[in-house]
Design an enzyme around this catalytic site. Structure first.
Site, PDB file in Angstrom:
ATOM      1  N   ASP A 162     -23.716  14.622  82.147  1.00 11.53           N
ATOM      2  CA  ASP A 162     -24.750  13.600  82.345  1.00 11.53           C
ATOM      3  C   ASP A 162     -25.344  13.399  80.943  1.00 11.53           C
ATOM      4  O   ASP A 162     -24.682  13.721  79.954  1.00 11.53           O
ATOM      5  CB  ASP A 162     -25.806  14.069  83.367  1.00 11.53           C
ATOM      6  CG  ASP A 162     -26.709  12.920  83.842  1.00 11.53           C
ATOM      7  OD1 ASP A 162     -26.280  12.140  84.698  1.00 11.53           O
ATOM      8  OD2 ASP A 162     -27.840  12.787  83.327  1.00 11.53           O
ATOM      9  N   GLY A 179     -28.851   1.735  76.367  1.00 11.68           N
ATOM     10  CA  GLY A 179     -28.209   3.015  76.087  1.00 11.68           C
ATOM     11  C   GLY A 179     -27.060   2.790  75.113  1.00 11.68           C
ATOM     12  O   GLY A 179     -26.703   1.635  74.798  1.00 11.68           O
ATOM     13  N   PHE A 180     -26.511   3.876  74.615  1.00  9.74           N
ATOM     14  CA  PHE A 180     -25.294   3.762  73.794  1.00  9.74           C
ATOM     15  C   PHE A 180     -24.419   4.981  74.014  1.00  9.74           C
ATOM     16  O   PHE A 180     -23.583   5.338  73.192  1.00  9.74           O
ATOM     17  CB  PHE A 180     -25.646   3.578  72.314  1.00  9.74           C
ATOM     18  CG  PHE A 180     -26.362   4.753  71.684  1.00  9.74           C
ATOM     19  CD1 PHE A 180     -27.735   4.901  71.836  1.00  9.74           C
ATOM     20  CD2 PHE A 180     -25.683   5.703  70.940  1.00  9.74           C
ATOM     21  CE1 PHE A 180     -28.409   5.980  71.264  1.00  9.74           C
ATOM     22  CE2 PHE A 180     -26.339   6.789  70.364  1.00  9.74           C
ATOM     23  CZ  PHE A 180     -27.720   6.925  70.533  1.00  9.74           C
ATOM     24  N   GLY A 181     -24.595   5.624  75.177  1.00 13.10           N
ATOM     25  CA  GLY A 181     -23.864   6.851  75.482  1.00 13.10           C
ATOM     26  C   GLY A 181     -22.607   6.590  76.284  1.00 13.10           C
ATOM     27  O   GLY A 181     -22.012   5.497  76.227  1.00 13.10           O
ATOM     28  N   ASN A 182     -22.223   7.576  77.064  1.00 15.13           N
ATOM     29  CA  ASN A 182     -20.961   7.522  77.791  1.00 15.13           C
ATOM     30  C   ASN A 182     -20.877   6.312  78.722  1.00 15.13           C
ATOM     31  O   ASN A 182     -19.878   5.594  78.742  1.00 15.13           O
ATOM     32  CB  ASN A 182     -20.790   8.834  78.577  1.00 15.13           C
ATOM     33  CG  ASN A 182     -19.618   8.783  79.513  1.00 15.13           C
ATOM     34  OD1 ASN A 182     -19.772   8.504  80.698  1.00 15.13           O
ATOM     35  ND2 ASN A 182     -18.431   9.005  78.992  1.00 15.13           N
ATOM     36  N   VAL A 183     -21.912   6.082  79.505  1.00 12.34           N
ATOM     37  CA  VAL A 183     -21.866   5.010  80.502  1.00 12.34           C
ATOM     38  C   VAL A 183     -21.896   3.644  79.814  1.00 12.34           C
ATOM     39  O   VAL A 183     -21.112   2.739  80.145  1.00 12.34           O
ATOM     40  CB  VAL A 183     -23.026   5.155  81.516  1.00 12.34           C
ATOM     41  CG1 VAL A 183     -22.969   4.038  82.546  1.00 12.34           C
ATOM     42  CG2 VAL A 183     -22.973   6.522  82.198  1.00 12.34           C
ATOM     43  N   TRP A 193     -20.899   2.954  76.848  1.00 13.90           N
ATOM     44  CA  TRP A 193     -19.605   2.780  76.170  1.00 13.90           C
ATOM     45  C   TRP A 193     -18.537   2.280  77.141  1.00 13.90           C
ATOM     46  O   TRP A 193     -17.819   1.304  76.865  1.00 13.90           O
ATOM     47  CB  TRP A 193     -19.205   4.114  75.518  1.00 13.90           C
ATOM     48  CG  TRP A 193     -17.779   4.185  75.092  1.00 13.90           C
ATOM     49  CD1 TRP A 193     -17.240   3.609  73.975  1.00 13.90           C
ATOM     50  CD2 TRP A 193     -16.710   4.853  75.783  1.00 13.90           C
ATOM     51  NE1 TRP A 193     -15.894   3.882  73.933  1.00 13.90           N
ATOM     52  CE2 TRP A 193     -15.532   4.642  75.013  1.00 13.90           C
ATOM     53  CE3 TRP A 193     -16.628   5.607  76.952  1.00 13.90           C
ATOM     54  CZ2 TRP A 193     -14.300   5.160  75.404  1.00 13.90           C
ATOM     55  CZ3 TRP A 193     -15.396   6.122  77.330  1.00 13.90           C
ATOM     56  CH2 TRP A 193     -14.252   5.893  76.560  1.00 13.90           C
ATOM     57  N   LYS A 247     -27.480  18.788  91.076  1.00 16.52           N
ATOM     58  CA  LYS A 247     -27.722  18.383  89.685  1.00 16.52           C
ATOM     59  C   LYS A 247     -28.324  19.563  88.950  1.00 16.52           C
ATOM     60  O   LYS A 247     -28.977  20.409  89.559  1.00 16.52           O
ATOM     61  CB  LYS A 247     -28.720  17.214  89.637  1.00 16.52           C
ATOM     62  CG  LYS A 247     -28.665  16.407  88.373  1.00 16.52           C
ATOM     63  CD  LYS A 247     -27.578  15.363  88.465  1.00 16.52           C
ATOM     64  CE  LYS A 247     -27.375  14.601  87.187  1.00 16.52           C
ATOM     65  NZ  LYS A 247     -26.493  13.423  87.419  1.00 16.52           N
TER      66      LYS A 247
HETATM   67  P1  NDP Z   1     -25.285  10.031  77.291  1.00 21.36           P
HETATM   68  O1  NDP Z   1     -25.976  11.227  76.805  1.00 21.36           O
HETATM   69  O2  NDP Z   1     -23.861   9.843  76.934  1.00 21.36           O
HETATM   70  O3  NDP Z   1     -26.089   8.756  76.880  1.00 21.36           O
HETATM   71  C1  NDP Z   1     -27.381   8.486  77.311  1.00 21.36           C
HETATM   72  C2  NDP Z   1     -27.866   7.328  76.520  1.00 21.36           C
HETATM   73  O4  NDP Z   1     -29.185   6.934  76.796  1.00 21.36           O
HETATM   74  C3  NDP Z   1     -27.854   7.694  75.094  1.00 21.36           C
HETATM   75  O5  NDP Z   1     -27.534   6.562  74.371  1.00 21.36           O
HETATM   76  C4  NDP Z   1     -29.276   8.168  74.941  1.00 21.36           C
HETATM   77  O6  NDP Z   1     -29.651   8.337  73.659  1.00 21.36           O
HETATM   78  C5  NDP Z   1     -29.957   7.044  75.599  1.00 21.36           C
HETATM   79  N1  NDP Z   1     -31.334   7.297  75.908  1.00 21.36           N
HETATM   80  C6  NDP Z   1     -31.942   8.447  76.272  1.00 21.36           C
HETATM   81  N2  NDP Z   1     -33.246   8.235  76.469  1.00 21.36           N
HETATM   82  C7  NDP Z   1     -33.460   6.920  76.217  1.00 21.36           C
HETATM   83  C8  NDP Z   1     -34.609   6.090  76.242  1.00 21.36           C
HETATM   84  N3  NDP Z   1     -35.800   6.563  76.567  1.00 21.36           N
HETATM   85  N4  NDP Z   1     -34.447   4.762  75.948  1.00 21.36           N
HETATM   86  C9  NDP Z   1     -33.237   4.260  75.611  1.00 21.36           C
HETATM   87  N5  NDP Z   1     -32.139   5.031  75.567  1.00 21.36           N
HETATM   88  C10 NDP Z   1     -32.249   6.322  75.860  1.00 21.36           C
HETATM   89  O7  NDP Z   1     -25.484   9.967  78.850  1.00 21.36           O
HETATM   90  P2  NDP Z   1     -24.720   9.090  79.919  1.00 21.36           P
HETATM   91  O8  NDP Z   1     -24.235   7.821  79.336  1.00 21.36           O
HETATM   92  O9  NDP Z   1     -23.762  10.004  80.577  1.00 21.36           O
HETATM   93  O10 NDP Z   1     -25.873   8.795  80.971  1.00 21.36           O
HETATM   94  C11 NDP Z   1     -26.637   7.585  80.969  1.00 21.36           C
HETATM   95  C12 NDP Z   1     -27.196   7.340  82.364  1.00 21.36           C
HETATM   96  O11 NDP Z   1     -26.132   7.214  83.299  1.00 21.36           O
HETATM   97  C13 NDP Z   1     -28.081   8.447  82.919  1.00 21.36           C
HETATM   98  O12 NDP Z   1     -29.062   7.872  83.750  1.00 21.36           O
HETATM   99  C14 NDP Z   1     -27.114   9.256  83.764  1.00 21.36           C
HETATM  100  O13 NDP Z   1     -27.790   9.984  84.760  1.00 21.36           O
HETATM  101  C15 NDP Z   1     -26.281   8.143  84.346  1.00 21.36           C
HETATM  102  N6  NDP Z   1     -24.974   8.498  84.863  1.00 21.36           N
HETATM  103  C16 NDP Z   1     -24.043   9.164  84.103  1.00 21.36           C
HETATM  104  C17 NDP Z   1     -22.799   9.423  84.621  1.00 21.36           C
HETATM  105  C18 NDP Z   1     -21.726  10.065  83.817  1.00 21.36           C
HETATM  106  O14 NDP Z   1     -20.639  10.228  84.351  1.00 21.36           O
HETATM  107  N7  NDP Z   1     -21.951  10.439  82.583  1.00 21.36           N
HETATM  108  C19 NDP Z   1     -22.447   9.061  85.991  1.00 21.36           C
HETATM  109  C20 NDP Z   1     -23.457   8.300  86.682  1.00 21.36           C
HETATM  110  C21 NDP Z   1     -24.667   8.066  86.119  1.00 21.36           C
HETATM  111  P3  NDP Z   1     -29.786   9.852  73.181  1.00 21.36           P
HETATM  112  O15 NDP Z   1     -28.660  10.664  73.782  1.00 21.36           O
HETATM  113  O16 NDP Z   1     -29.625   9.685  71.736  1.00 21.36           O
HETATM  114  O17 NDP Z   1     -31.134  10.310  73.665  1.00 21.36           O
HETATM  115  O1  2IT Z   2     -25.003  10.918  87.944  1.00 12.77           O
HETATM  116  C1  2IT Z   2     -23.797  11.168  88.121  1.00 12.77           C
HETATM  117  O2  2IT Z   2     -23.179  10.727  89.095  1.00 12.77           O
HETATM  118  C2  2IT Z   2     -23.095  11.972  87.112  1.00 12.77           C
HETATM  119  N1  2IT Z   2     -23.708  12.330  86.116  1.00 12.77           N
HETATM  120  C3  2IT Z   2     -21.683  12.380  87.330  1.00 12.77           C
HETATM  121  C4  2IT Z   2     -21.596  13.580  88.225  1.00 12.77           C
HETATM  122  C5  2IT Z   2     -20.229  14.185  88.364  1.00 12.77           C
HETATM  123  O3  2IT Z   2     -20.177  15.240  89.008  1.00 12.77           O
HETATM  124  O4  2IT Z   2     -19.243  13.644  87.879  1.00 12.77           O
END
Ligand code: NDP
Ligand code: 2IT
Length: 446
Positions: free
Chosen positions: A166, A237-241, A243, A126
């Site tokens: 991430d 959350g409202f990010g990638n995961v 969504w 990571k």
């Molecule tokens: P994104 O940046 O796309 O989204 C993260 C989300 O969490 C955003 O909406 C972010 O808002 C929000 N956020 C951050 N801090 C806080 C908080 N304190 N309270 C509430 N919301 C918060 O990231 P991902 O969706 O990729 O990641 C989300 C989680 O999933 C993480 O724990 C990541 O490690 C995990 N994950 C991601 C994977 C991937 O493929 N992307 C795979 C497996 C796990 P903002 O960005 O505006 O701060």
């Molecule tokens: O936490 C995770 O598994 C990720 N952010 C994805 C890692 C990856 O290499 O696709």
């Protein structure tokens, strides 16, 4: 907790002062695997546990960059190359102001077992930076990514270490990072996953984590003769995961009623569907770090500074960040008769929350099992890059589905208690650990 667990965790704590998230992740794994070690003197004598909690390599570096006004900023960059027993280091990059060594070590440590569970040949790693994208222009983000890669490029490679996204690192950032890597190395290789579809990416990678979470949730519900159809679901959350999970849960007939950001949560009783899901992508790209605009746009309630776990639901999917669901939140969910809590984020539930779910026999899955779909499709992207061929979305989705079902089976194999309750934490930790430990045993003292 057994004496051995306590002693071991204490020794790790002493060696890693001020790393609470890392200790939390280690504690959970050690608690699950200690009974296995107690029955296996070979693993004990080889000091597998002592070796597995020590990263193979940690890289830390200066990331200087200039903003649009000509002002200079200095961030800190990292890559934790944790374990390469079963494949090249593999894991995402996180750009967020909260990033520090403890957080990246916890994430890298979790990644070892998660990647092993996928059955694909990927080690654990990571990286990231304490860069804050909030309010930054795309040009500033590009300059930061180029500076970060100007150091990282010498440590990674398609057979050495393959980063991905991430928190704070999505398609846009991966484009900038990959472009700079290619320029410095003069090589077009599969050194990154999550690449764009036109330049080596895999179909379904953006959706993979969230879709995988929902497939896993359905497998869990199936053990009780249920499915997601007709269920009320809360998502944080409202990010990638978030969504991906909202998209798939809605498609399967569930009603997703919440999303959250660092500013609070929105409650949409009609369900988040159609163009509202597309709007999530706009929010993520706005670099504003807030979810409130959703409430303003769609006329729903916004609860400032609060978390969505007080809303009565059948299934909760925490998809934001670590330790965002504590013991009190768990009590709300249990009192409101939640059936399953399936983690999309990494370590979103505190140890107190997990204990409360388990003691109330709530179906609970840790992120390293239920969010493994993202890295699994990253592994499939690596395969496609090696073959220089691409699969269709249907092919990738089918493989993803199969991998999530397999992970569920592994959890049941190692986690089923005598009363039939499946402890997914134990199952995932033991299943992932054994694969890595066996590989380490075979490879000698390295
Ligand atoms: P994104 O940046 O796309 O989204 C993260 C989300 O969490 C955003 O909406 C972010 O808002 C929000 N956020 C951050 N801090 C806080 C908080 N304190 N309270 C509430 N919301 C918060 O990231 P991902 O969706 O990729 O990641 C989300 C989680 O999933 C993480 O724990 C990541 O490690 C995990 N994950 C991601 C994977 C991937 O493929 N992307 C795979 C497996 C796990 P903002 O960005 O505006 O701060
Ligand atoms: O936490 C995770 O598994 C990720 N952010 C994805 C890692 C990856 O290499 O696709």
């Amino acid at each position: 907790m057994s004496n051995h667990v306590e002693q071991f965790v204490e020794s790790v704590r002493l060696r890693n002062a001020n790393e609470p998230e890392f200790i939390q992740a280690v504690h959970e794994v050690v608690e699950s695997v200690m009974p296995v070690l107690e029955k296996n003197p070979r693993l004990r004598h080889a000091k597998i546990l002592d070796r597995i909690v020590e990263p193979e390599r940690v890289i830390m570096f200066r990331v200087p960059w200039m903003d649009d006004d000509g002002e200079i900023h200095v961030n800190r960059g990292y890559r934790v190359e944790f374990n390469s027993a079963i494949g090249p280091y593999k894991g995402g990059l996180r750009f967020h102001p909260s990033v520090n060594l403890s957080i990246l070590k916890f994430l890298g440590f979790e990644q070892i077992f998660k990647n092993a569970l996928t059955t694909l040949p990927m080690g654990g790693g990571k990286g990231g930076s304490d860069f804050d994208a909030k309010g930054r222009s795309d040009n500033e983000i590009m300059r930061f990514c180029q500076s970060y890669m100007s150091e990282l490029f010498r440590h990674i490679g398609p057979d050495t270490d393959v980063p991905a996204g991430d928190i704070g690192v999505g398609g846009r950032e991966i484009g900038f990072l990959f472009g700079q890597y290619k320029r410095l190395r003069n090589e077009f290789t599969g050194v990154f996953t999550g690449k764009g579809i036109g330049w080596g990416g895999s179909l379904m990678r953006p959706e993979a984590t969230g879709f995988g979470v929902v497939y896993f949730a359905n497998e869990i519900l199936k053990t009780k003769g249920m499915s997601l159809a007709g269920k009320r679901v809360s998502i944080s959350g409202f990010g990638n995961v978030a969504w991906g999970a909202t998209t798939k849960a809605t498609e399967l007939g569930a009603k997703v009623v919440t999303l959250s950001g660092p500013d609070g949560y929105i409650y949409d009783p009609d369900g988040i569907r159609g163009e509202k899901i597309d709007y999530m992508l706009e929010l993520r790209l706005s670099n504003q770090d807030i979810v409130k605009p959703y409430a303003d746009k769609y006329g729903v309630e916004f609860f400032a500074g609060k978390r969505p776990w007080e809303v009565p639901v059948d299934v909760a999917l925490p998809c934001a960040t670590q330790n965002e669901l504590n013991g009190e939140d768990a009590k709300h969910l249990v009192n409101n008769k939640v059936i399953a809590v399936v983690e999309g984020a990494n370590m979103p539930s505190t140890p107190e929350a997990i204990e409360h779910f388990k003691s109330n026999r709530i179906l609970f899955s840790p992120g390293k099992a239920s969010n493994a779909g993202g890295v699994a499709v990253s592994g499939l992207e690596m395969t496609q890059n090696s073959m220089r061929l691409g699969w269709t979305a249907e092919e990738v989705d089918q493989k993803l589905h199969m991998i999530m079902t397999n992970i569920h089976e592994t959890c049941v194999t190692y986690g089923k208690a005598s009363d039939g309750y499946v402890d997914y934490v134990k199952g995932a930790n033991i299943g992932g650990f054994l694969k890595v430990a066996n590989a380490m045993m075979a490879q000698g003292l390295v």
